[in-house]
Enzyme design. Structure first.
Site, mmCIF file in Angstrom:
data_model
loop_
_atom_site.group_PDB
_atom_site.id
_atom_site.type_symbol
_atom_site.label_atom_id
_atom_site.label_comp_id
_atom_site.label_asym_id
_atom_site.label_seq_id
_atom_site.Cartn_x
_atom_site.Cartn_y
_atom_site.Cartn_z
ATOM 1 N N TYR A 56 0.850 -1.201 0.000
ATOM 2 C CA TYR A 56 0.000 0.000 0.000
ATOM 3 C C TYR A 56 0.880 1.243 0.000
ATOM 4 C CZ TYR A 56 -5.036 -0.637 0.350
ATOM 5 O OH TYR A 56 -6.342 -0.844 0.054
ATOM 6 N N ASP A 202 -7.761 14.312 -24.292
ATOM 7 C CA ASP A 202 -7.816 12.892 -23.943
ATOM 8 C C ASP A 202 -7.141 12.144 -25.092
ATOM 9 O OD1 ASP A 202 -8.458 10.232 -23.618
ATOM 10 O OD2 ASP A 202 -10.510 10.607 -22.959
ATOM 11 N N THR A 228 -4.891 6.696 -21.272
ATOM 12 C CA THR A 228 -4.658 5.352 -20.776
ATOM 13 C C THR A 228 -3.251 4.967 -21.206
ATOM 14 O OG1 THR A 228 -5.727 4.512 -22.770
ATOM 15 C CG2 THR A 228 -7.059 4.582 -20.760
ATOM 16 N N LYS A 231 -3.090 1.366 -24.809
ATOM 17 C CA LYS A 231 -3.535 1.285 -26.210
ATOM 18 C C LYS A 231 -2.298 1.374 -27.108
ATOM 19 C CE LYS A 231 -8.198 2.918 -25.182
ATOM 20 N NZ LYS A 231 -8.283 3.618 -23.887
ATOM 21 N N ARG A 237 -2.734 -2.093 -18.333
ATOM 22 C CA ARG A 237 -4.000 -1.385 -18.148
ATOM 23 C C ARG A 237 -3.823 -0.356 -17.040
ATOM 24 N NH1 ARG A 237 -8.623 -3.630 -20.552
ATOM 25 N NH2 ARG A 237 -9.426 -1.647 -19.825
HETATM 26 N N1 DSN Z 1 -11.184 2.424 -24.044
HETATM 27 C C1 DSN Z 1 -12.269 2.710 -24.854
HETATM 28 C C2 DSN Z 1 -12.104 2.153 -26.213
HETATM 29 O O1 DSN Z 1 -12.285 0.958 -26.487
HETATM 30 O O2 DSN Z 1 -11.781 2.941 -27.057
HETATM 31 C C3 DSN Z 1 -13.554 2.376 -24.223
HETATM 32 O O3 DSN Z 1 -13.632 3.001 -22.970
#
Ligand code: DSN
Length: 421
Positions: A56, A202, A228, A231, A237
């Site tokens: 933690y 974003d 994120t 991708k 993740r």
């Molecule tokens: N992450 C997104 C996507 O598949 O583009 C969905 O939240």
């Protein structure tokens, strides 16, 4: 076999181990074209599966609410410094659990309930957290939306400006989940400045392209950048928020203690590894290859009569309206999956159909680029897609099975990180 191997898991829980092995083989045998997915390296997998799971670390490096941070402080600092260096930002927060919490933290940092913001609607290529009525962001704040042109399929910057001047948003979001064209960050920044709004970029889908120099960067234009990490950036993740120094405290307070408890140190370690990988020259080549593959695929699909939203792509992503092919997005996606081509059904702008059964499909080229496929393979991929969509219309299972075998045969020659034959 999964790589790293899973001897302890296999001994302790063979049922679960068999499911993981099944997923590894599935990922190996499929042409994975879900635009938001990729293959992380074995090094990232190792980092995410360590004893860091045991710890933690509420707080931030040097200022924690738990003892024993001698190594976790260094790991988080490494991830922060690597993010700042890779993207050229003054501040980075690497603790957000995923993209939706990252975006929610930005609302918490800059908005009060009921405040107005401007974004691209989900059905036009935005994201749930950009004010969809089913998202907390649409329930607690007041979203106004800009759109893409009905004929062009591209974001209409004049309309963005007109809408911003009319609704005077506190925040403007650019970026989304189904935008096949370059985002004009300087134009968004000029509009945000004119109306006194915070500009949030974003970049979840295109972060890897930006890091690799294959898409312009929002740094210097957007006040805040969310992404994120899994991708095109090809990490685990997770998510990050980047900003100029003036917004650092607001962002950090919104993430912890505003929204989250302890960061997931194992994920932070995986992000640090992925950022290190993204700083290597090979990553630049990978980012440009993603775009080259997407453009080659767009050309081949156009030649086969597919209706691409905006006519093509500038990045990793293609959005296709299947209405002219006589099949809806969902049944087409299911048949394509059976044919070894994995993608998702998706709304297209001005879709007369509902999101659960829309007119289109969305696909991307990041994962197949990681496997090593290049432009020369894209005409074949387009031919398989065309045959599979025709098979969906005719209920032709023999063709679907034939394509699945051919896809598997092709992919045998392209190793998958995380798997050995
Ligand atoms: N992450 C997104 C996507 O598949 O583009 C969905 O939240």
């Amino acid at each position: 076999m999964h790589e790293p191997k899973l001897p302890h898991l296999t001994a302790a829980d063979p049922t679960l181990a068999a499911l993981v092995e099944g997923e590894a083989k599935r990922q190996h045998d499929k042409l994975r074209m879900i635009a938001s997915e990729n293959y992380v390296s074995t090094a990232v997998l190792e980092a995410c599966g360590t004893v860091l799971n045991n710890k933690y670390s509420e707080g931030y490096p040097g200022k924690r609410y738990y003892e024993g941070q001698q190594f976790c402080d260094q790991i988080e600092t490494l991830a922060i410094e690597r993010a700042k260096a890779l993207f050229g930002t003054e501040h980075a927060n690497v603790q957000t659990y995923s993209g939706s919490p990252a975006n929610l933290a930005v609302y918490l940092a800059f908005m009060q309930p009921g405040d107005t913001f401007l974004s691209l609607e989900l059905a036009q290529g935005g994201h749930l957290t950009h004010g969809s009525p089913v998202s907390a962001t649409g329930k607690w704040f007041r979203p106004e939306h800009y759109t893409v042109g009905r004929d062009t399929g591209r974001i209409d910057m004049d309309l963005v400006r007109d809408t911003a001047l009319a609704v005077r948003p506190k925040m403007i979001f650019c970026g989304g989940t189904a935008i096949p064209r370059t985002i004009d960050f300087p134009a968004f920044a000029a509009i945000a400045r004119e109306v006194g709004a915070i500009l949030v970029a974003d970049i979840a889908h295109i972060a890897g392209l930006i890091a690799g120099g294959a898409h312009p960067s929002p740094v210097g234009h957007a006040d805040v950048i969310t992404t994120t990490t899994h991708k095109t950036l090809r990490g685990p993740r997770g998510a990050m928020i980047m900003a100029s120094a003036e917004h650092a405290t607001a962002i950090d307070k919104a993430v912890f203690p505003g929204l989250q408890g302890g960061p997931h140190n194992h994920t932070t370690a995986g992000i640090a590894v992925a950022l290190h990988e993204a700083a290597q020259p090979t990553f630049t080549a990978y980012a440009h290859q993603i775009v080259a593959n997407a453009k080659a695929l767009a050309t081949a699909l156009n030649e086969r009569g597919f209706d691409l939203v905006s006519g093509g792509t500038d990045n990793h992503l293609l959005l296709i309206d299947l209405t002219g092919k006589g099949v809806e997005g969902k049944p087409a996606a299911k048949v394509l999956d059976a044919a070894g081509i994995e993608l998702n059904f998706n709304t297209v702008p001005y879709d007369p159909r509902k999101p659960w059964s829309p007119s289109g499909i969305r696909l991307g080229t990041a994962a197949l680029t990681t496997r090593g496929l290049t432009e020369q393979h894209m005409p074949q991929v387009a031919a398989w897609m065309d045959d599979a969509v025709t098979a969906a219309v005719k209920d032709d299972t023999a063709t679907v099975e034939r394509i699945a075998c051919q896809v598997r045969d092709l992919l045998q020659g392209f190793p998958m990180p995380g798997y050995t034959d």
